[in-house]
Enzyme design. Structure first.
Site, PDB file in Angstrom:
ATOM      1  CG  HIS A  28      -5.764  -3.256  -0.079  1.00 26.69           C
ATOM      2  ND1 HIS A  28      -4.963  -2.832  -1.122  1.00 26.69           N
ATOM      3  CD2 HIS A  28      -5.441  -2.470   0.979  1.00 26.69           C
ATOM      4  CE1 HIS A  28      -4.203  -1.827  -0.718  1.00 26.69           C
ATOM      5  NE2 HIS A  28      -4.467  -1.588   0.550  1.00 26.69           N
TER       6      HIS A  28
ATOM      7  CE1 TYR B  88      -4.447   7.737   0.412  1.00 28.71           C
ATOM      8  CE2 TYR B  88      -4.024   7.651   2.770  1.00 28.71           C
ATOM      9  CZ  TYR B  88      -4.334   7.017   1.580  1.00 28.71           C
ATOM     10  OH  TYR B  88      -4.532   5.649   1.567  1.00 28.71           O
TER      11      TYR B  88
ATOM     12  CG  ASP C 248      -2.008   1.009   1.213  1.00 30.74           C
ATOM     13  OD1 ASP C 248      -3.011   0.882   0.478  1.00 30.74           O
ATOM     14  OD2 ASP C 248      -1.842   1.993   1.962  1.00 30.74           O
TER      15      ASP C 248
END
Length: 323
Positions: free
Chosen positions: A300, A243, A103
Site C-alpha cells: 500500500h 472517514y 490513499d
C-alpha cells in the site's frame, strides 16, 4: 549524507492555516497524502520532480501535521477538502496544477476535476482509483458491510473516540508496524481468514502492533520520529474525521459529473490489499485520456516501498504531457 526535507511555508487556504512544502520550479504538481500520512510521505517524490523540472508542492492536509485542525466533523467533508486545494492554488497564484494523490489524497484529487474543473490540468492516482467511494452509492455503510463486514476498519473509525486507544506511547510501535513493505501478497490475502479479507479493525491493529510485524521496514528511526512527533502533537481525530464524512460525502457528490476530461494517470500496486488493482477496473469508461500501470510486488505504501519505479512512471507521463 541525509537529505533534508524542505521547511514549510504557511498559507491561508479556505479559512485555515496550511503548511506547504515545496521544491523545484516549473509546471506545478500538487502531492496529496493519505491516512495516516503527512506531506513528508512524499519525501522521495519532491526531489525527483524538482530535478526533472517541475514545481513539487506537498501540503499537510486539513487535520494533519502543521496544518490547522478544526474540531467539527463536518469540517472534513469532500467539499472542504477540495476547496482547500483551490485555496492552495490561489495562495500560490497558480491557475492550474496536476494533482497527484495517494490513499485518501487520491479520493480528493479525483474529485478535483469534477468539482473544480477549471483549476485542474491533470490527475495522478496512486493506488486509489477514480470513483472508489462513489461506487458505494447513497449508503456507503451498507456497501462496506456487504462487501467486507460490520467490523471493517472504516466502520470502526465512525465510532467516536476510537482513536483514543492509540496513545502517544503506542505511536512508535504502531507506525513502525504499519508502514511496512508488502506485508502480505495478494495471493495470501485472498486465501486468508475472514477477519483479514474483510480488513477488520482488530486485524489491522494486531498486525501493526505485533512484536515482529510482517513486511520490510520502510522507515528509518529518523523518519519514524517525524510521524510520531506529528501525531503525538496533533492527534488522530482530525485525520479520522475524514472517514466520518462517508455518508455526507455521498450526499455532496450525488448528481455531480463522473466523467473526467483532463489527462489522467492511474498507478496500482500489485499487492495492495486496501486498494487492489482490481478496484480500478472500469476506470476507462469515465476517463477518455487515461494511462494505467501496475507496480508489481508492492503493497500500500508505494511512495516509500517502490519510489524509483513510481517516480519513473510519473515523470515519464508528466514529461510527455506537461513538459
Amino acid at each position: 549524507m541525509k537529505r533534508e526535507f524542505p521547511e514549510p511555508a504557511f498559507i491561508r487556504s479556505n479559512g485555515i492555516s496550511m503548511a506547504v512544502y515545496e521544491e523545484g520550479a516549473g509546471f506545478p504538481v500538487i502531492l496529496c497524502h493519505g491516512f495516516p500520512e503527512l506531506a513528508f510521505s512524499w519525501r522521495h517524490q519532491l526531489p525527483a520532480l524538482a530535478q526533472a523540472g517541475f514545481r513539487a508542492i506537498a501540503p499537510d492536509q486539513r487535520g494533519y501535521g502543521l496544518t490547522e485542525k478544526p474540531d467539527a466533523v463536518c469540517e472534513y467533508n469532500i467539499g472542504k477538502l477540495t476547496d482547500d486545494l483551490v485555496g492552495l492554488l490561489d495562495a500560490l497564484e497558480l491557475e492550474k496544477a496536476v494533482f497527484c494523490g495517494h490513499d485518501w489524497g487520491g479520493h480528493v484529487v479525483w474529485e478535483m476535476p469534477l468539482l473544480h474543473p477549471d483549476r485542474v490540468a491533470g490527475v495522478i492516482g496512486v493506488n486509489t482509483p477514480h470513483r472508489y467511494f462513489r461506487r458505494m452509492g447513497s449508503d456507503p455503510v451498507a456497501w462496506i458491510v456487504q462487501h467486507f463486514s460490520d467490523r471493517n476498519y472504516r466502520l470502526a473509525f465512525l465510532q467516536e473516540g476510537v482513536e483514543d486507544g492509540l496513545t502517544p506511547e503506542l505511536l512508535p510501535r504502531f507506525f513502525d508496524g504499519l508502514f511496512r513493505g508488502r506485508p502480505i501478497t495478494m495471493e495470501q490475502y485472498l486465501a486468508a481468514p475472514p477477519k483479514v479479507r474483510n480488513l477488520e479493525f482488530e486485524f489491522i491493529m494486531e498486525a501493526a502492533l505485533a512484536e515482529e510485524p510482517a513486511g520490510r521496514q520502510l522507515l528509518t528511526q529518523e523518519e519514524l520520529q517525524v510521524y510520531v512527533d506529528a501525531f503525538s502533537s496533533g492527534g488522530l481525530t482530525g485525520p479520522i474525521n475524514w472517514y466520518r464524512n462517508l455518508v455526507t460525502n455521498s450526499e455532496i457528490l450525488a448528481g455531480t459529473p463522473e466523467h473526467i476530461a483532463v489527462p489522467c494517470l492511474m498507478l496500482s500496486s500489485g499487492d495492495d490489499i486496501f486498494l487492489p488493482p482490481s478496484s480500478a477496473d472500469g476506470t476507462e469508461r469515465y476517463i477518455a485520456d487515461l494511462e494505467m500501470h501496475v507496480i508489481r510486488e508492492c503493497g500500500h505504501w508505494t511512495q516509500a516501498e517502490k519510489p524509483s519505479e513510481l517516480n519513473a512512471i510519473i515523470l515519464d507521463w508528466l514529461k510527455r504531457r506537461f513538459a
